[in-house]
Design an enzyme around this catalytic site. Sequence first.
Site, PDB file in Angstrom:
ATOM      1  N   LYS A  89      26.841  13.254  -6.605  1.00 24.76           N
ATOM      2  CA  LYS A  89      26.828  14.723  -6.612  1.00 24.76           C
ATOM      3  C   LYS A  89      28.239  15.240  -6.921  1.00 24.76           C
ATOM      4  CE  LYS A  89      25.098  18.422  -3.485  1.00 24.76           C
ATOM      5  NZ  LYS A  89      24.473  18.607  -2.145  1.00 24.76           N
ATOM      6  N   SER A 164      20.216  21.121  -2.231  1.00 24.77           N
ATOM      7  CA  SER A 164      21.176  21.333  -3.287  1.00 24.77           C
ATOM      8  C   SER A 164      21.461  20.086  -4.124  1.00 24.77           C
ATOM      9  CB  SER A 164      22.493  21.848  -2.696  1.00 24.77           C
ATOM     10  OG  SER A 164      23.088  20.870  -1.870  1.00 24.77           O
ATOM     11  N   SER A 188      19.723  19.088   2.139  1.00 27.67           N
ATOM     12  CA  SER A 188      20.057  19.024   0.716  1.00 27.67           C
ATOM     13  C   SER A 188      19.896  17.657   0.064  1.00 27.67           C
ATOM     14  CB  SER A 188      21.484  19.517   0.485  1.00 27.67           C
ATOM     15  OG  SER A 188      21.514  20.925   0.484  1.00 27.67           O
TER      16      SER A 188
END
Lengths: 516, 487
Positions: A89, A164, A188
């Site tokens: 990420k 996310s 997330s």
Amino acid sequence: MGEARGQGPELLDLTAQEIASRVRTGEVTAAETVDLALARIAELEPRVGALLRPGQLDDAARRSAEAIDARRERGESLGPLAGVPVVVKDNLSIEGQPLTCASRILDGYVAPYDATAIARLRAADAVIVGQSNMDEFAMGSSCENSAVQQTRNPWDPERVAGGSSGGSAAAVAAGEVPLALGSDTGGSVRQPAALCGVVGFKPSYGRISRYGLVAFASSLDQIGPIARSVPEAALLYESLAGSDPRDATCSERPVEGLGESAADDGGRAAPPTLEGLRIGRLREIDSSGLEDEVAAQWQSTLRQLSACGAELVDVSVPSLPAAVAVYYVIANSEASANLARYDGVRYGRRVAGGGSLRELNRRSRSEGFGPEVKRRIMLGTFALSSGYYDAYYGRAVGVARAMSEQFESAFSQVDLVVTPTSPSVAFRLGERVEDPLAMYLSDVFTTPANLCGLPALSVPCGLGGSSGLPLALQLLGPRWADREVLRAGAAFESASGWNRRVAPGAAAREESSSAS
Amino acid sequence: MEYEVVIGLEVHVQLRTASKIFCRCANRFGAEPNALVCAVCLGYPGTLPTLNREAVDQALRLAVALGCEIPSRSVFARKNYFYADLPKGYQISQFDQPLALRGRLALHDAGVEVPIARMHLEEDAGKLLHEAPGGGVLRGSSLVDHNRCGVPLVEIVTDPALRSAAQAQEYLQVLHQVLRYTDTSDANMEEGSLRCDANVSLRRPGAARLGTKVEVKNLNSFRNVARAIEHETHRQALVLDSGAEVQQETRSFDAASGTTRTLRGKEEAHDYRYFPEPDLPPLLVDEDRVRRLRGELPELPWTRWTRFAEQYGLREDLARQLCAQREVADYFEAVVAEGAATGAAGGAWAQNAANWTMTEVLKELNARGEGIESAVEPTRLAALLGMVARAELSQAAAKEVLAAIWGSEEEPSAATRRLGLGQVQDADRLEEWIAEVLAANPGPVEQLAAGEQKVAGFLVGQVMKLSQGRADPKLTRERLLSSVART
């Protein structure tokens, strides 16, 4: 490229354990493996949009792979993730690479150091091939808050990949890479994993060092693995977890995952069983809050757990309905401080003008942050303000503490607690953009684990009867019971047959996929 | 009207440590701008603080020296505000659960004991430079030097218990002594390692409630703290006398004019939005650690001057002067010890060592603008004082010898010979001088002969004068008396 020894793209459809094992024995090289992943990324990215700046890490990835191969040739033993391509990420700091958190405010920033998780990936001989899209600063549940691009769900390009860590989940679901890292502050990692039909694990708070993870809410953030199966997620988790002198909140307890057996035989060992496990069913889960197909699947999942020998016990966590409210007060309060450093003074986007420092701060932040980030900074600033602190932040912390005690009391009766991961399947792009509250409410099952520091695993459990989209259950354990959660998840996964299902987005390759 | 001034002081002290409080950068003053920085103290994305144990030990040492209670648990908190010298947009500090509580500091001159409310640990911010390094003008911009970011700091807050500018100044002087004795800080106001803000309010004598307080900042010397308080007292008295109310505000002291001016009003006061620092677990301090640090504390100034007065029979004020600086007191004790080693112990020796340290040695140092570390070594001063004690050298000549050997390695005895300053005990020389004095003073000689013993001192003095201080006074007296007796 990548076909040098006749290795086809199906190599990437093996488990991470199998790939690493072949790289260690020299059956395939890390360079071939990485080239295959880069080629597949190049092929799929235009449709998926999982990665930011695709191609940017290609050269570095090839160099890392060659170095790994050279070490093997010198007779050195390789790590547990030898040659496995991994996506991370874009809120994890990689030395010499941009780090944007999918925000404009970090335009031009190049990270000067490796996050501990990145250093441990390297130490395990994984190869980082991409940095994934996310909601800006990890604030969101759909990746629609990314200032850069939209990530599409590999199961249906008109739907969100969740968030996310949606980029990481979509990359794994599409088959671009076997493993990815996300971060989980309120769900997330788990929610996008659920929406993309892959496995997502949030370890106990303090298991994986946060050093180098851009902070959203420091007391809730945990890095977590995303994979196509529980043993693969466990392998990645075990490679990263453990104490770190650079993170004072990282525990020194010894790390226990699924253990060596899982790693050695590619996760195909006789899996741990659910037999005799006491699993708590939360009374507070109001079935009417679930979408119909989620509710239906939920009942069948519970029957399945029973059929596998688990004993289902009703337990209660009375503060559960307050979880979302408590979460948004605490997370936004911490975020309002954590995001103060993006002020245009030292790095990232600077919008000068007006001549004063205050004006430089104001303009840089006004233009650099997106609307959701601004909303949360304002809410958090308010919640900490003089005169409001006790009513908001203070009270939220009190409820979180009570919730922890209620979970402890529940865990005195059961080994684990089970919930759906998300009250709905992947929703359509744009569907909830105008309704942040609806978006927040979908975090009802995931936020408690963060508020209470518990390990939580999302495992696919089937497809929605009407949508045909992935559904997932969530297993929660007492703090530090990461191993027990992973074992139960592996047992369920192998019993349900919902293991390593390939998303139709990668349908072109489906016939070559032998793993499921 | 008559008012009582009420003062509380907030003192920030940079701790002496090898590295900064939350990272491994060196904690050092005077380096090139931004030479002592890393991703952590620059607040780069993803970095985390880790607490420096040495900084905690230093803060605890100070807390113990100030007689504070040390709670077993204290909590770091974020103090949020925007400024260009604050890289994270918040300062890691402590708020409602500080490191230490309820200490005290005794002020001897004022005769009061100042209650210390609390002491907490925090990180320092950076520094804005408004001119280029080397002195160039910056047009419409400022530079930030981050070397100071993350330097460990304690804030020591008194109760509003001080009652005059003089008390405030004495508090700072005594606190400075404690900091230097415990070696917890350089405590240098010019370099900013000791900084002071004063809260000043007035009330009618006997009133129970405190008046509205004004915080005064930018106080860069002990003297200026006193000046600012005096000015602020005067200013507030005028406001109250005019029937108006004192405004709660922050004011800045201007040393050139000796006045204060408004920096920001109550409405502009920051809301720091403190909340517990989630990146650092609560700081736990167990009793063993406190006991160990208390055991390691050096003798503190008040204990030391009390001991000096008793052990060496010194006057209290002289003992206190000696102890004002730890290094000076160390020097004095080294001279005393050297004397003891040569069998010269005793009250007179210590008194002499004290006098010489406080007068001749400090005078010479002040004249040269140097610290005690560049004084003549205690061994050589002791040797010099030994010669005086053995009457080989007069006091006056010894001062000349001291000046002569300062800055060289010459022994006092060698310098005495070189300069011809030795005490004269030679009978013939003494008799010559005595004869000359007796001849020149027939009147006093007659008085002495008639039994007026007190005249002897005058005549001996005349001999000393004639010999330029070199005649041995004891021998001179004996011989002079016998000469007069013979006539």
